[in-house]
Design a protein around this motif. Structure first.
Motif, PDB file in Angstrom:
ATOM      1  N   VAL A   1       0.823  -1.209   0.000  1.00 43.76           N
ATOM      2  CA  VAL A   1       0.000   0.000   0.000  1.00 43.76           C
ATOM      3  C   VAL A   1       0.859   1.262   0.000  1.00 43.76           C
ATOM      4  O   VAL A   1       0.594   2.204  -0.757  1.00 43.76           O
ATOM      5  CB  VAL A   1      -0.996  -0.019   1.185  1.00 43.76           C
ATOM      6  N   ARG A   2       1.881   1.304   0.820  1.00 41.96           N
ATOM      7  CA  ARG A   2       2.736   2.495   0.873  1.00 41.96           C
ATOM      8  C   ARG A   2       3.410   2.744  -0.471  1.00 41.96           C
ATOM      9  O   ARG A   2       3.494   3.891  -0.933  1.00 41.96           O
ATOM     10  CB  ARG A   2       3.767   2.344   1.976  1.00 41.96           C
ATOM     11  N   ALA A   3       3.886   1.674  -1.113  1.00 42.13           N
ATOM     12  CA  ALA A   3       4.522   1.828  -2.420  1.00 42.13           C
ATOM     13  C   ALA A   3       3.524   2.337  -3.460  1.00 42.13           C
ATOM     14  O   ALA A   3       3.868   3.186  -4.289  1.00 42.13           O
ATOM     15  CB  ALA A   3       5.126   0.499  -2.869  1.00 42.13           C
ATOM     16  N   VAL A   4       2.299   1.867  -3.409  1.00 44.90           N
ATOM     17  CA  VAL A   4       1.279   2.321  -4.360  1.00 44.90           C
ATOM     18  C   VAL A   4       0.929   3.785  -4.113  1.00 44.90           C
ATOM     19  O   VAL A   4       0.770   4.569  -5.060  1.00 44.90           O
ATOM     20  CB  VAL A   4       0.023   1.419  -4.292  1.00 44.90           C
ATOM     21  N   LEU A   5       0.827   4.185  -2.851  1.00 43.10           N
ATOM     22  CA  LEU A   5       0.558   5.591  -2.544  1.00 43.10           C
ATOM     23  C   LEU A   5       1.694   6.492  -3.034  1.00 43.10           C
ATOM     24  O   LEU A   5       1.449   7.578  -3.573  1.00 43.10           O
ATOM     25  CB  LEU A   5       0.324   5.774  -1.047  1.00 43.10           C
ATOM     26  N   GLU A   6       2.919   6.046  -2.868  1.00 47.25           N
ATOM     27  CA  GLU A   6       4.057   6.806  -3.388  1.00 47.25           C
ATOM     28  C   GLU A   6       4.020   6.863  -4.912  1.00 47.25           C
ATOM     29  O   GLU A   6       4.359   7.892  -5.506  1.00 47.25           O
ATOM     30  CB  GLU A   6       5.374   6.198  -2.920  1.00 47.25           C
ATOM     31  N   LEU A   7       3.608   5.783  -5.549  1.00 49.18           N
ATOM     32  CA  LEU A   7       3.481   5.753  -7.000  1.00 49.18           C
ATOM     33  C   LEU A   7       2.468   6.794  -7.473  1.00 49.18           C
ATOM     34  O   LEU A   7       2.723   7.553  -8.411  1.00 49.18           O
ATOM     35  CB  LEU A   7       3.082   4.356  -7.469  1.00 49.18           C
ATOM     36  N   VAL A   8       1.330   6.850  -6.811  1.00 53.43           N
ATOM     37  CA  VAL A   8       0.292   7.827  -7.156  1.00 53.43           C
ATOM     38  C   VAL A   8       0.820   9.250  -6.960  1.00 53.43           C
ATOM     39  O   VAL A   8       0.588  10.133  -7.803  1.00 53.43           O
ATOM     40  CB  VAL A   8      -0.988   7.571  -6.332  1.00 53.43           C
ATOM     41  N   LEU A   9       1.526   9.483  -5.859  1.00 52.65           N
ATOM     42  CA  LEU A   9       2.102  10.801  -5.612  1.00 52.65           C
ATOM     43  C   LEU A   9       3.104  11.178  -6.701  1.00 52.65           C
ATOM     44  O   LEU A   9       3.085  12.303  -7.228  1.00 52.65           O
ATOM     45  CB  LEU A   9       2.777  10.838  -4.239  1.00 52.65           C
ATOM     46  N   GLY A  10       3.976  10.231  -7.073  1.00 52.96           N
ATOM     47  CA  GLY A  10       4.959  10.493  -8.127  1.00 52.96           C
ATOM     48  C   GLY A  10       4.299  10.799  -9.454  1.00 52.96           C
ATOM     49  O   GLY A  10       4.724  11.711 -10.183  1.00 52.96           O
ATOM     50  N   LEU A  11       3.238  10.060  -9.783  1.00 54.38           N
ATOM     51  CA  LEU A  11       2.521  10.329 -11.029  1.00 54.38           C
ATOM     52  C   LEU A  11       1.827  11.681 -10.986  1.00 54.38           C
ATOM     53  O   LEU A  11       1.797  12.404 -11.994  1.00 54.38           O
ATOM     54  CB  LEU A  11       1.515   9.212 -11.303  1.00 54.38           C
ATOM     55  N   ALA A  12       1.265  12.049  -9.840  1.00 52.98           N
ATOM     56  CA  ALA A  12       0.617  13.358  -9.711  1.00 52.98           C
ATOM     57  C   ALA A  12       1.636  14.483  -9.900  1.00 52.98           C
ATOM     58  O   ALA A  12       1.331  15.503 -10.548  1.00 52.98           O
ATOM     59  CB  ALA A  12      -0.062  13.472  -8.350  1.00 52.98           C
ATOM     60  N   ILE A  13       2.822  14.301  -9.368  1.00 53.69           N
ATOM     61  CA  ILE A  13       3.871  15.314  -9.546  1.00 53.69           C
ATOM     62  C   ILE A  13       4.250  15.423 -11.026  1.00 53.69           C
ATOM     63  O   ILE A  13       4.382  16.524 -11.566  1.00 53.69           O
ATOM     64  CB  ILE A  13       5.095  14.986  -8.677  1.00 53.69           C
ATOM     65  N   LEU A  14       4.386  14.270 -11.697  1.00 53.80           N
ATOM     66  CA  LEU A  14       4.763  14.298 -13.113  1.00 53.80           C
ATOM     67  C   LEU A  14       3.667  14.907 -13.989  1.00 53.80           C
ATOM     68  O   LEU A  14       3.962  15.593 -14.967  1.00 53.80           O
ATOM     69  CB  LEU A  14       5.112  12.889 -13.595  1.00 53.80           C
ATOM     70  N   VAL A  15       2.415  14.656 -13.640  1.00 50.01           N
ATOM     71  CA  VAL A  15       1.305  15.217 -14.411  1.00 50.01           C
ATOM     72  C   VAL A  15       1.265  16.738 -14.269  1.00 50.01           C
ATOM     73  O   VAL A  15       0.862  17.453 -15.193  1.00 50.01           O
ATOM     74  CB  VAL A  15      -0.032  14.573 -13.975  1.00 50.01           C
ATOM     75  N   SER A  16       1.721  17.253 -13.145  1.00 50.90           N
ATOM     76  CA  SER A  16       1.686  18.701 -12.920  1.00 50.90           C
ATOM     77  C   SER A  16       2.787  19.450 -13.666  1.00 50.90           C
ATOM     78  O   SER A  16       2.718  20.679 -13.803  1.00 50.90           O
ATOM     79  CB  SER A  16       1.799  18.998 -11.425  1.00 50.90           C
ATOM     80  N   VAL A  17       3.792  18.744 -14.176  1.00 46.00           N
ATOM     81  CA  VAL A  17       4.944  19.393 -14.817  1.00 46.00           C
ATOM     82  C   VAL A  17       4.546  20.277 -16.006  1.00 46.00           C
ATOM     83  O   VAL A  17       5.039  21.407 -16.124  1.00 46.00           O
ATOM     84  CB  VAL A  17       6.008  18.344 -15.217  1.00 46.00           C
ATOM     85  N   PRO A  18       3.659  19.855 -16.925  1.00 46.63           N
ATOM     86  CA  PRO A  18       3.334  20.727 -18.063  1.00 46.63           C
ATOM     87  C   PRO A  18       2.660  22.052 -17.664  1.00 46.63           C
ATOM     88  O   PRO A  18       2.661  22.998 -18.447  1.00 46.63           O
ATOM     89  CB  PRO A  18       2.384  19.888 -18.915  1.00 46.63           C
TER      90      PRO A  18
ATOM     91  N   LEU B   1      11.410  26.177 -14.400  1.00 43.95           N
ATOM     92  CA  LEU B   1      11.464  25.463 -13.116  1.00 43.95           C
ATOM     93  C   LEU B   1      10.895  24.044 -13.193  1.00 43.95           C
ATOM     94  O   LEU B   1      10.819  23.357 -12.183  1.00 43.95           O
ATOM     95  CB  LEU B   1      10.700  26.251 -12.052  1.00 43.95           C
ATOM     96  N   ALA B   2      10.490  23.602 -14.365  1.00 45.38           N
ATOM     97  CA  ALA B   2       9.848  22.288 -14.512  1.00 45.38           C
ATOM     98  C   ALA B   2      10.807  21.139 -14.209  1.00 45.38           C
ATOM     99  O   ALA B   2      10.369  20.047 -13.870  1.00 45.38           O
ATOM    100  CB  ALA B   2       9.279  22.135 -15.917  1.00 45.38           C
ATOM    101  N   TRP B   3      12.110  21.368 -14.308  1.00 43.02           N
ATOM    102  CA  TRP B   3      13.069  20.292 -14.058  1.00 43.02           C
ATOM    103  C   TRP B   3      13.012  19.798 -12.614  1.00 43.02           C
ATOM    104  O   TRP B   3      13.225  18.617 -12.349  1.00 43.02           O
ATOM    105  CB  TRP B   3      14.488  20.751 -14.402  1.00 43.02           C
ATOM    106  N   LEU B   4      12.685  20.712 -11.670  1.00 42.23           N
ATOM    107  CA  LEU B   4      12.664  20.317 -10.259  1.00 42.23           C
ATOM    108  C   LEU B   4      11.527  19.331  -9.956  1.00 42.23           C
ATOM    109  O   LEU B   4      11.772  18.249  -9.410  1.00 42.23           O
ATOM    110  CB  LEU B   4      12.581  21.553  -9.371  1.00 42.23           C
ATOM    111  N   PRO B   5      10.256  19.631 -10.326  1.00 45.04           N
ATOM    112  CA  PRO B   5       9.209  18.632 -10.087  1.00 45.04           C
ATOM    113  C   PRO B   5       9.394  17.366 -10.926  1.00 45.04           C
ATOM    114  O   PRO B   5       9.020  16.271 -10.494  1.00 45.04           O
ATOM    115  CB  PRO B   5       7.915  19.332 -10.464  1.00 45.04           C
ATOM    116  N   LEU B   6       9.975  17.530 -12.110  1.00 42.03           N
ATOM    117  CA  LEU B   6      10.246  16.358 -12.936  1.00 42.03           C
ATOM    118  C   LEU B   6      11.230  15.426 -12.225  1.00 42.03           C
ATOM    119  O   LEU B   6      11.006  14.214 -12.133  1.00 42.03           O
ATOM    120  CB  LEU B   6      10.810  16.799 -14.292  1.00 42.03           C
TER     121      LEU B   6
END
Length: 174
Positions: free
Chosen positions: A36-53, A59-64
């Protein structure tokens, strides 16, 4: 065994005493709750990547970078849980865990004095528990086995193997 399986699956059979007649009674993988913790981290990582555009291109390199870092950590946590195995054989119990460096902790059936099965409320609802082994040597690598699916069935399997091996004395029938 394929390339992916050789990286993501521990080689349990390599640790068996085949010439002594040792066979696997049960191989216990982590319950899905351990992921569960790994899946929650996965969702968080994907949310961060989706916000990059939607961010400033300068400054997009930092969230990427942060997003990929969180995804890598989530993958590591999932792989760590997948590589952790608890094995019950007709002679002993052992735990093999670790990704890059593996550790093997073994306890002969004759040294098992007591097994405590701890089932928290969420474990009772979702079907998992934790094993706590007591032996003559208190501090060993096999003391706590966490996130065991169907813990009551696994406890009975260990008790059956111990009984069949004759370590607890003969059964008394009235």
């Amino acid at each position: 065994m394929g390339l992916l399986a050789s990286v993501t699956e521990p080689d349990i059979r390599r640790h068996l005493l085949r010439d002594e007649g040792e066979v696997i009674v049960d191989e216990v993988r982590k319950h899905w709750v351990a992921y569960v913790r790994a899946v929650l981290e996965l969702v968080l990582g994907l949310a961060i990547l989706v916000s990059v555009p939607f961010l400033d291109p300068d400054l997009a390199w930092l969230p990427l970078l942060l997003g990929f870092g969180v995804l890598a950590h989530a993958g590591w946590k999932a792989l760590h849980a997948r590589m952790d195995r608890f094995v019950i054989t007709n002679m002993r119990v052992f735990r093999l865990h670790g990704v890059l460096a593996q550790q093997l902790a073994t306890m002969p059936l004759s040294r098992i004095l007591d097994i405590t099965v701890a089932k928290p409320l969420t474990g009772r609802v979702l079907g998992y528990g934790h094993f706590i082994f007591e032996s003559a040597a208190q501090e060993q690598g096999l003391r706590d086995i966490r996130f065991v699916g169907r813990p009551d069935d696994r406890d009975l399997a260990i008790q059956r193997v111990v009984q069949r091996s004759g370590l607890r004395g003969p059964r008394v029938v009235n």
